[in-house]
Write a protein that holds these residues in place. Structure first.
Motif, PDB file in Angstrom:
ATOM      1  N   ALA A  79      43.732  21.787  47.145  1.00  0.00           N
ATOM      2  CA  ALA A  79      43.343  20.441  46.442  1.00  0.00           C
ATOM      3  C   ALA A  79      41.787  20.754  45.655  1.00  0.00           C
ATOM      4  CB  ALA A  79      43.154  19.334  47.395  1.00  0.00           C
ATOM      5  N   ILE A  80      41.644  20.248  44.437  1.00  0.00           N
ATOM      6  CA  ILE A  80      40.513  20.575  43.920  1.00  0.00           C
ATOM      7  C   ILE A  80      39.423  19.928  44.711  1.00  0.00           C
ATOM      8  CG2 ILE A  80      40.638  18.372  42.184  1.00  0.00           C
ATOM      9  CD1 ILE A  80      39.836  20.484  39.931  1.00  0.00           C
ATOM     10  N   GLY A  81      38.272  20.735  44.901  1.00  0.00           N
ATOM     11  CA  GLY A  81      37.086  20.194  45.620  1.00  0.00           C
ATOM     12  C   GLY A  81      37.529  20.047  46.881  1.00  0.00           C
ATOM     13  N   LEU A  82      38.510  20.862  47.667  1.00  0.00           N
ATOM     14  CA  LEU A  82      38.829  20.684  48.854  1.00  0.00           C
ATOM     15  C   LEU A  82      37.390  20.965  49.912  1.00  0.00           C
ATOM     16  CD1 LEU A  82      41.348  20.573  50.854  1.00  0.00           C
ATOM     17  CD2 LEU A  82      41.031  22.859  51.029  1.00  0.00           C
ATOM     18  N   GLY A  83      37.446  20.120  50.747  1.00  0.00           N
ATOM     19  CA  GLY A  83      36.194  20.246  51.643  1.00  0.00           C
ATOM     20  C   GLY A  83      35.160  19.096  51.426  1.00  0.00           C
ATOM     21  N   VAL A  84      35.267  18.577  50.055  1.00  0.00           N
ATOM     22  CA  VAL A  84      34.338  17.428  49.826  1.00  0.00           C
ATOM     23  C   VAL A  84      35.010  16.332  49.279  1.00  0.00           C
ATOM     24  CG1 VAL A  84      32.316  18.831  49.610  1.00  0.00           C
ATOM     25  CG2 VAL A  84      33.482  18.652  47.661  1.00  0.00           C
ATOM     26  N   SER A  85      36.348  16.554  48.733  1.00  0.00           N
ATOM     27  CA  SER A  85      36.919  15.254  47.920  1.00  0.00           C
ATOM     28  C   SER A  85      37.712  14.482  49.141  1.00  0.00           C
ATOM     29  CB  SER A  85      38.087  16.129  46.787  1.00  0.00           C
ATOM     30  OG  SER A  85      38.974  16.876  47.563  1.00  0.00           O
ATOM     31  N   ASP A  86      37.463  13.354  48.921  1.00  0.00           N
ATOM     32  CA  ASP A  86      38.242  12.325  49.823  1.00  0.00           C
ATOM     33  C   ASP A  86      39.331  11.581  49.341  1.00  0.00           C
ATOM     34  OD1 ASP A  86      36.152  13.031  51.530  1.00  0.00           O
ATOM     35  OD2 ASP A  86      35.120  11.252  51.233  1.00  0.00           O
ATOM     36  N   SER A  87      39.843  11.967  48.018  1.00  0.00           N
ATOM     37  CA  SER A  87      41.277  11.842  47.799  1.00  0.00           C
ATOM     38  C   SER A  87      41.764  12.911  46.729  1.00  0.00           C
ATOM     39  CB  SER A  87      40.947  10.183  46.993  1.00  0.00           C
ATOM     40  OG  SER A  87      42.259   9.696  46.780  1.00  0.00           O
ATOM     41  N   GLN A  88      43.084  12.986  47.187  1.00  0.00           N
ATOM     42  CA  GLN A  88      43.695  14.121  46.441  1.00  0.00           C
ATOM     43  C   GLN A  88      44.982  13.919  46.295  1.00  0.00           C
ATOM     44  OE1 GLN A  88      43.376  16.704  49.681  1.00  0.00           O
ATOM     45  NE2 GLN A  88      41.180  16.851  49.570  1.00  0.00           N
ATOM     46  N   GLY A  89      45.783  14.468  45.351  1.00  0.00           N
ATOM     47  CA  GLY A  89      46.876  14.429  44.793  1.00  0.00           C
ATOM     48  C   GLY A  89      47.154  14.595  43.347  1.00  0.00           C
ATOM     49  N   ALA A  90      48.467  14.459  43.176  1.00  0.00           N
ATOM     50  CA  ALA A  90      48.967  14.327  41.277  1.00  0.00           C
ATOM     51  C   ALA A  90      48.704  12.843  40.815  1.00  0.00           C
ATOM     52  CB  ALA A  90      50.114  14.907  41.252  1.00  0.00           C
ATOM     53  N   GLY A 246      27.021   8.912  46.824  1.00  0.00           N
ATOM     54  CA  GLY A 246      28.468   8.681  46.648  1.00  0.00           C
ATOM     55  C   GLY A 246      29.024   8.677  45.257  1.00  0.00           C
ATOM     56  N   LEU A 247      30.072   8.399  44.885  1.00  0.00           N
ATOM     57  CA  LEU A 247      30.958   8.475  43.668  1.00  0.00           C
ATOM     58  C   LEU A 247      31.364   7.181  43.367  1.00  0.00           C
ATOM     59  CD1 LEU A 247      32.911  11.713  43.265  1.00  0.00           C
ATOM     60  CD2 LEU A 247      30.582  11.212  42.512  1.00  0.00           C
ATOM     61  N   CYS A 248      31.236   6.531  42.311  1.00  0.00           N
ATOM     62  CA  CYS A 248      32.148   5.267  41.983  1.00  0.00           C
ATOM     63  C   CYS A 248      32.540   5.139  40.619  1.00  0.00           C
ATOM     64  CB  CYS A 248      30.761   4.085  42.100  1.00  0.00           C
ATOM     65  SG  CYS A 248      29.744   4.082  40.690  1.00  0.00           S
ATOM     66  N   SER A 249      33.563   4.327  40.606  1.00  0.00           N
ATOM     67  CA  SER A 249      34.110   3.940  39.365  1.00  0.00           C
ATOM     68  C   SER A 249      33.608   2.177  39.251  1.00  0.00           C
ATOM     69  CB  SER A 249      35.562   4.033  39.394  1.00  0.00           C
ATOM     70  OG  SER A 249      36.162   2.907  40.206  1.00  0.00           O
ATOM     71  N   PRO A 250      34.153   1.749  38.250  1.00  0.00           N
ATOM     72  CA  PRO A 250      33.991   0.172  37.972  1.00  0.00           C
ATOM     73  C   PRO A 250      34.302  -0.676  39.347  1.00  0.00           C
ATOM     74  CG  PRO A 250      34.620   0.990  35.775  1.00  0.00           C
ATOM     75  CD  PRO A 250      34.948   2.220  36.866  1.00  0.00           C
ATOM     76  N   THR A 251      35.322  -0.131  40.023  1.00  0.00           N
ATOM     77  CA  THR A 251      35.806  -0.846  41.022  1.00  0.00           C
ATOM     78  C   THR A 251      35.895  -0.283  42.474  1.00  0.00           C
ATOM     79  OG1 THR A 251      38.048  -0.428  40.392  1.00  0.00           O
ATOM     80  CG2 THR A 251      37.435  -2.447  39.376  1.00  0.00           C
ATOM     81  N   VAL A 252      35.700   1.030  42.748  1.00  0.00           N
ATOM     82  CA  VAL A 252      35.889   1.757  43.993  1.00  0.00           C
ATOM     83  C   VAL A 252      34.453   2.536  44.024  1.00  0.00           C
ATOM     84  CG1 VAL A 252      36.744   3.344  45.009  1.00  0.00           C
ATOM     85  CG2 VAL A 252      38.284   1.805  43.635  1.00  0.00           C
ATOM     86  N   LEU A 253      34.009   2.345  45.308  1.00  0.00           N
ATOM     87  CA  LEU A 253      32.739   3.343  45.826  1.00  0.00           C
ATOM     88  C   LEU A 253      33.395   3.976  46.893  1.00  0.00           C
ATOM     89  CD1 LEU A 253      29.735   3.969  45.545  1.00  0.00           C
ATOM     90  CD2 LEU A 253      29.480   2.324  47.259  1.00  0.00           C
ATOM     91  N   SER A 254      33.038   5.620  46.576  1.00  0.00           N
ATOM     92  CA  SER A 254      33.476   6.244  47.898  1.00  0.00           C
ATOM     93  C   SER A 254      32.129   6.745  48.504  1.00  0.00           C
ATOM     94  CB  SER A 254      34.195   7.723  47.282  1.00  0.00           C
ATOM     95  OG  SER A 254      35.440   7.275  46.749  1.00  0.00           O
ATOM     96  N   TRP A 255      32.097   6.462  49.765  1.00  0.00           N
ATOM     97  CA  TRP A 255      31.277   6.918  50.612  1.00  0.00           C
ATOM     98  C   TRP A 255      31.194   8.369  51.067  1.00  0.00           C
ATOM     99  CZ3 TRP A 255      27.071   4.250  52.476  1.00  0.00           C
ATOM    100  CH2 TRP A 255      26.574   4.661  53.738  1.00  0.00           C
ATOM    101  N   TRP A 256      29.961   8.908  50.780  1.00  0.00           N
ATOM    102  CA  TRP A 256      30.367  10.580  50.453  1.00  0.00           C
ATOM    103  C   TRP A 256      29.495  11.008  51.420  1.00  0.00           C
ATOM    104  CZ3 TRP A 256      30.030  13.515  45.379  1.00  0.00           C
ATOM    105  CH2 TRP A 256      30.785  14.847  45.506  1.00  0.00           C
ATOM    106  N   PHE A 257      27.912  11.112  51.264  1.00  0.00           N
ATOM    107  CA  PHE A 257      26.917  12.007  51.883  1.00  0.00           C
ATOM    108  C   PHE A 257      25.629  10.887  52.333  1.00  0.00           C
ATOM    109  CE2 PHE A 257      28.662  15.359  49.245  1.00  0.00           C
ATOM    110  CZ  PHE A 257      28.880  16.222  50.164  1.00  0.00           C
ATOM    111  N   PRO A 258      25.963  10.196  53.431  1.00  0.00           N
ATOM    112  CA  PRO A 258      24.877   9.417  54.076  1.00  0.00           C
ATOM    113  C   PRO A 258      23.890  10.131  55.107  1.00  0.00           C
ATOM    114  CG  PRO A 258      26.820   9.015  55.223  1.00  0.00           C
ATOM    115  CD  PRO A 258      27.290  10.290  54.369  1.00  0.00           C
ATOM    116  N   ALA A 259      22.710  10.190  55.116  1.00  0.00           N
ATOM    117  CA  ALA A 259      21.822  10.685  55.838  1.00  0.00           C
ATOM    118  C   ALA A 259      20.579   9.840  56.253  1.00  0.00           C
ATOM    119  CB  ALA A 259      21.472  11.938  55.666  1.00  0.00           C
ATOM    120  N   TYR A 260      19.499  10.209  57.149  1.00  0.00           N
ATOM    121  CA  TYR A 260      18.626   9.181  57.108  1.00  0.00           C
ATOM    122  C   TYR A 260      17.310  10.207  58.021  1.00  0.00           C
ATOM    123  CZ  TYR A 260      19.829   8.684  62.071  1.00  0.00           C
ATOM    124  OH  TYR A 260      20.389   9.055  63.350  1.00  0.00           O
ATOM    125  N   ASP A 261      16.199  10.002  57.873  1.00  0.00           N
ATOM    126  CA  ASP A 261      14.982  10.593  58.280  1.00  0.00           C
ATOM    127  C   ASP A 261      15.172  10.216  59.869  1.00  0.00           C
ATOM    128  OD1 ASP A 261      12.576  11.564  59.248  1.00  0.00           O
ATOM    129  OD2 ASP A 261      11.440  11.027  57.584  1.00  0.00           O
TER     130      ASP A 261
END
Length: 361
Positions: A79-90, A246-261
């Protein structure tokens, strides 16, 4: 495949009409506008991964769909971006019939691996060998309604977050949240914190891989509304203490890389950031926040439901498919074995952390 024509392109070769058609097919199918399944994500991956491709499908001369993938040695695909992509398919027009192995043959692939295949991908779901829960936060009724439900379901959890935020302000200085921060230093801090977290927990450090760092930097500069990188930062006393990219569209936000000190860990700044980000996202029209398929207690607290994603692979007979099975299946089996045994996973992480400390002495 009778009546079907497949043209394989590099993502950068997609025309503006192709991109418009891609998004139109997603909308026609009623699928969420997930940024990972947008042509802009495929194009960004193509700039850092030379094996990225897109199969453009037409049926009887009518555009029928798009299949993004990466091609490796012996035609092994993923899948394109395998390892970091959180939604895959055709991305397929409703009613289009395909055979997965014939599609792979037309694309010159001996196999195609996925680990976050979205639900409803009937071409590939029969080849899945595991279902994973993907927690989702629904914000379609607005943040106030969401917060009411959160208070009803987990009153102590919400009170704790708000109390930690007040304590953070008292002891570290004014707390300020920015949903869409243009702050390169905060992005670099986020990647440092996340790398340290990966090493501390015995996981593969994604930001040690140049292509992932490059992909995040590219998406952070992107301006395509359907797939835009958003850096959210929680500041205390003028300095960043937690962040999320994270990545977002007008209606969807994908939680991706969170971190804190970790110096501020007693204030739970990641939870404070998460709550404020949900509030800000709802105010901007976001209806759905995908939290990713990895297990975490905070996800169970914040989520409103679970969707399903799939892990597996389509494998064609032949030397390429055999090479995939020999090279990948043992690793996948070991990963599933450990994932199903939390105590073993925790012990493995602690052992790796101790070994890392000894190595660094």
């Amino acid at each position: 495949m009778p009546g079907k024509r497949i043209l394989v392109l590099g993502p950068h070769e997609l025309s503006p009409d192709d991109r418009k058609m891609w998004r139109g097919i997603r909308e026609e199918a009623g699928a969420p506008a997930n940024p990972f399944l947008d042509p802009a994500f495929a194009t960004a991956v193509g700039r850092v991964r030379p094996g990225a491709r897109v199969a453009v499908l037409s049926e009887d001369g009518v555009p029928a769909g798009f299949f993004p993938f990466e091609k490796g040695p012996l035609g092994q695909g993923r899948a394109i971006g395998l390892g970091v992509s959180d939604s895959q398919g055709a991305v397929l027009r409703p009613g289009v019939g395909l055979d997965a192995r014939r599609l792979l043959r037309a694309c010159g692939l001996s196999s195609w691996e996925f680990d976050n295949l979205e639900a409803g991908q009937r071409v590939f779901v029969p080849h899945a060998d595991e279902e994973l829960a993907a927690p989702v936060v629904g914000l379609g009724d607005g943040f106030e309604r969401y917060r009411e439900r959160l208070r009803e379901r987990s009153p102590g959890f919400l009170r704790q977050i708000l109390a930690k935020e007040r304590k953070l302000a008292r002891q570290a200085g004014e707390v300020r949240f920015v949903y869409d921060a243009q702050d390169p230093q905060a992005l670099r801090a986020l990647m440092r914190w996340k790398s340290a977290q990966y090493r501390r927990t015995g996981r593969r450090d994604r930001f040690a891989q140049e292509w992932i760092t490059g992909l995040v930097e590219l998406l952070a500069q992107g301006e395509v509304p359907e797939c835009r990188g958003v850096l959210s930062v929680l500041y205390a006393g003028g300095r960043p203490v937690a962040a999320h990219f994270g990545l977002c569209s007008p209606t969807v936000l994908s939680w991706w890389f969170p971190a804190y000190d970790r110096a501020y860990g007693r204030y739970s700044p990641g939870l404070v950031l998460h709550l404020r980000m949900l509030e800000a996202a709802a105010a901007r029209g976001i209806e759905r926040v995908d939290l990713g398929s990895g297990p975490a207690r905070y996800k169970d607290s914040f989520k409103t439901r679970d969707d399903t994603v799939y892990e597996g692979a389509v494998v064609r007979p032949g030397p390429g498919g055999a090479a995939y099975l020999l090279g990948r299946e043992p690793a996948r089996a070991a990963r599933r074995f450990v994932r199903g045994r939390p105590r073993l996973a925790g012990a493995a992480a602690r052992t790796l952390t101790r070994l890392g400390r000894l190595r660094d002495r």
